[in-house]
Design an enzyme around this catalytic site. Structure first.
Site, PDB file in Angstrom:
ATOM      1  CE  LYS A 252       1.198 107.582 -55.452  1.00 16.01           C
ATOM      2  NZ  LYS A 252       0.731 106.354 -54.756  1.00 16.01           N
ATOM      3  CB  THR A 285     -10.476 106.770 -57.016  1.00 17.22           C
ATOM      4  OG1 THR A 285     -11.086 107.430 -55.892  1.00 17.22           O
ATOM      5  CG2 THR A 285     -11.023 107.364 -58.307  1.00 17.22           C
ATOM      6  N   GLY A 287      -7.862 102.562 -53.606  1.00 15.76           N
ATOM      7  CA  GLY A 287      -6.806 101.580 -53.859  1.00 15.76           C
ATOM      8  C   GLY A 287      -5.925 101.883 -55.052  1.00 15.76           C
ATOM      9  CB  THR A 288      -5.664 104.727 -57.438  1.00 15.72           C
ATOM     10  OG1 THR A 288      -5.705 105.725 -56.407  1.00 15.72           O
ATOM     11  CG2 THR A 288      -7.017 104.632 -58.109  1.00 15.72           C
ATOM     12  N   GLY A 289      -3.407 103.975 -55.339  1.00 12.12           N
ATOM     13  CA  GLY A 289      -1.989 104.053 -54.967  1.00 12.12           C
ATOM     14  C   GLY A 289      -1.375 102.688 -54.732  1.00 12.12           C
ATOM     15  CB  CYS A 290      -2.584  99.734 -52.835  1.00 11.69           C
ATOM     16  SG  CYS A 290      -2.922 100.506 -51.248  1.00 11.69           S
TER      17      CYS A 290
END
Length: 572
Positions: A252, A285, A287-290
């Site tokens: 990412k 932003t 928590g975007t990865g989770c």
């Protein structure tokens, strides 16, 4: 061996269950190699411009067989189920809380195994308390032994012992897919996992994983601290991480320096896919990865391929960030975003991305028999309707061969898009895929809306014909963008089609969470009566004969458009 269009499986009689072949995206439809039949319709298969990618995936027939086996245990439909193994975020922006909200927003059941409890907010992480490994094991055994989990998604794994416990339970209770989000550092920079966890991930989980989703910092750490500053660096990192054992890798690039877009690199061992999305300017932003990893897991649980799941998940995150960009929650530098699209009043919505309900105002549906009667091509009819003010076009073709329909639809799409008008295909999802149409409209006896959504993706428009509140509710649940309700009046284009009348139309509109376009027997003489039933989500009328069974389509469309505008102005 059967070659399938755009990686999508169509129900085929006698299709071998153990092997199929897919073609890479961007195939050339003009060169025809063979054809097969789906429910009496001929579908031509495109020849790919490059060597086909071959791999084994379950066919719909095999999926039906598996469903039949499960049906022995329960007569109810199997609910897609994701188990998230991660830490709890007291601020509810990331971790277990983000996973639950993301899966719920996409329509998948999510169970949880909590590995740690954190004290954190928009400022940072103030404390971490790890759950004892034996209790994590007890949680895993409890859920996996009973609840028919489809996909496991991992987040924060605080120790190598937890990694080994998870690996052991997944070998005992195999699942359809494993999504590993190698969480080591929070977005605010706080350490969430020690160096020993890296070895556990590489040795235990990566060889079992269907996809690993590191961000730039995590990818760098996994590879010993290499610098990742360009897209080329990301490609190299994806390849190196893939060598550690996972089936696919998504690196990412949200933190990529000097990049105007959010660029991610997907690698499946043979092909790279560069996936771009708009970079949303917002502090929200956390928590975007989770969320991205959970959305991938949810879509895989629903039956999507890994790559398609990644595309849908990326689109969801982009939409959620855009929707939530002005939210103010907490005083720190990084706030949470709204997965459920309920907290903001700015009017954006993931469910309606790329779709404007006002496009339903004058919905023109072509008819091949009428075009033949008046000696017109379908493209001439479409252009005339748009010239007269049609706001959306649906191509309905029941007689032409698929290849001829595809060629005509391509021409119509070019015309519609030159005017900024969306073009939908009636029923034929295969044709919509072939020409990259803006969407499809399906009836109750056609392909279910949720299947059409899975095939076409989140950015396309899906409409469903409905006659009852129950059907309207199902259309909402299946992810449709609008419903067509009728027939409002009797019509010549669909014989033996029961009418609902204006009262029935109003009842369905009041019950529907989606915008509605009225269909069936509508023309200059009754369109005002339809629009004046007094419900806010009735956005327009769909018309066939009143436009296309006339000598001059453009003039008839102008008359109807003017009449509708007058009716709407009287309601204000």
């Amino acid at each position: 061996m059967v070659t399938l269009v755009h990686n999508y499986v169509f129900p085929l009689k006698g299709l071998p269950r153990d092997q199929i072949s897919t073609v890479s995206e961007g195939f050339q439809f003009g060169r025809v190699s063979s054809c097969f039949f789906t429910q009496s319709r001929r579908v031509y298969v495109g020849v790919p411009p490059v060597t086909a990618i071959r791999y084994r995936i379950p066919t719909l027939m095999a999926m039906r067989d598996e469903g039949a086996k499960r049906g022995n245990r329960s007569s109810k439909q199997k609910v897609p189920h994701v188990l998230t193994v991660a830490g709890s975020d007291s601020g509810a922006g990331a971790g277990i809380q983000a996973d639950l909200k993301a899966c719920g927003a996409i329509g998948v059941y999510c169970s949880t195994v909590i590995t740690a409890v954190t004290a954190q907010n928009t400022i940072g992480v103030q404390g971490v308390h790890s759950v004892p490994e034996n209790f994590i094991d007890e949680q895993l055994r409890s859920v996996l032994s009973d609840m028919e989990v489809d996909v496991v998604k991992t987040g924060m794994l605080p120790s190598i012992g937890v990694v080994k416990v998870l690996s052991h339970r997944l070998k005992e209770f195999p699942v359809q897919a494993l999504v590993v989000d190698p969480v080591m550092v929070s977005t605010s920079g706080d350490l969430l996992a020690g160096p020993s966890v890296l070895d556990g991930l590489r040795e235990e989980l990566f060889p079992m994983a269907d996809i690993v989703t590191p961000n730039l910092k995590e990818a760098s750490t996994l590879l010993g601290g290499v610098k990742l500053e360009t897209v080329a660096d990301m490609r190299s990192a994806a390849k190196s991480i893939h060598a550690l054992g996972p089936r696919t890798v998504l690196v990412k690039g949200g933190d990529l320096p000097d990049s105007l877009d959010a660029v991610d690199i997907f690698f499946d061992g043979e092909n790279f896919h560069e996936l771009s999305a708009s970079r949303i300017k917002t502090r929200n932003t956390h928590g975007t990865g989770c969320t991205l990893a959970s959305c991938i897991a949810a879509e895989v649980a629903k039956g999507s391929s890994i790559l398609q799941a990644v595309k849908i998940a990326k689109c969801f995150v982009e939409s959620a960030l855009d929707y939530s960009k002005e939210l103010v929650i907490g005083t720190g530098p990084q706030g949470p975003f709204d997965h459920l699209f309920k907290l903001s009043s700015n009017g954006n919505s993931y469910r309606r991305q790329g779709f404007n309900p006002s496009d339903l105002f004058l919905y023109a549906v072509t008819d091949s028999r009428m075009n033949k009667k008046w000696g017109r091509s379908i493209s001439d009819a479409v252009k005339a309707a748009i010239d007269g003010g049609a706001t959306i076009i649906q191509l309905r073709e029941k007689e032409a061969e698929t290849r001829d329909f595809v060629d005509a639809a391509k021409a119509c799409k070019e015309i519609a898009h030159s005017y900024g008008v969306p073009l939908l295909i009636n029923d034929r999802v295969d044709v919509a895929l072939a020409i990259d149409a803006d969407g499809v409209h399906v009836g109750q006896s056609d392909m279910p809306a949720h299947v059409a959504r899975r095939l076409l993706g989140p950015e396309k428009i899906i409409g469903v014909s409905c006659k009852t509140p129950e059907q309207a509710e199902q259309a909402w649940s299946d992810g449709a963008d609008y419903i067509g309700c009728g027939g409002a009046y009797t019509t010549k284009t669909k014989e033996n089609n029961p009418t609902v009348g204006l009262d029935g139309l109003k009842t369905v509109c009041l019950a529907s969470k989606l915008p509605v376009v009225a269909i069936g027997g509508i023309g200059l003489g009754n369109a005002c009566s339809v629009m004046e039933i007094g419900v806010s989500n009735l956005k327009g009328v769909a018309v066939v004969s009143a436009l296309f069974d006339r000598e001059c389509i453009a003039s008839e469309t102008r008359k109807l458009h003017s009449l509708l505008m007058d009716a709407v102005s009287r309601l204000k």
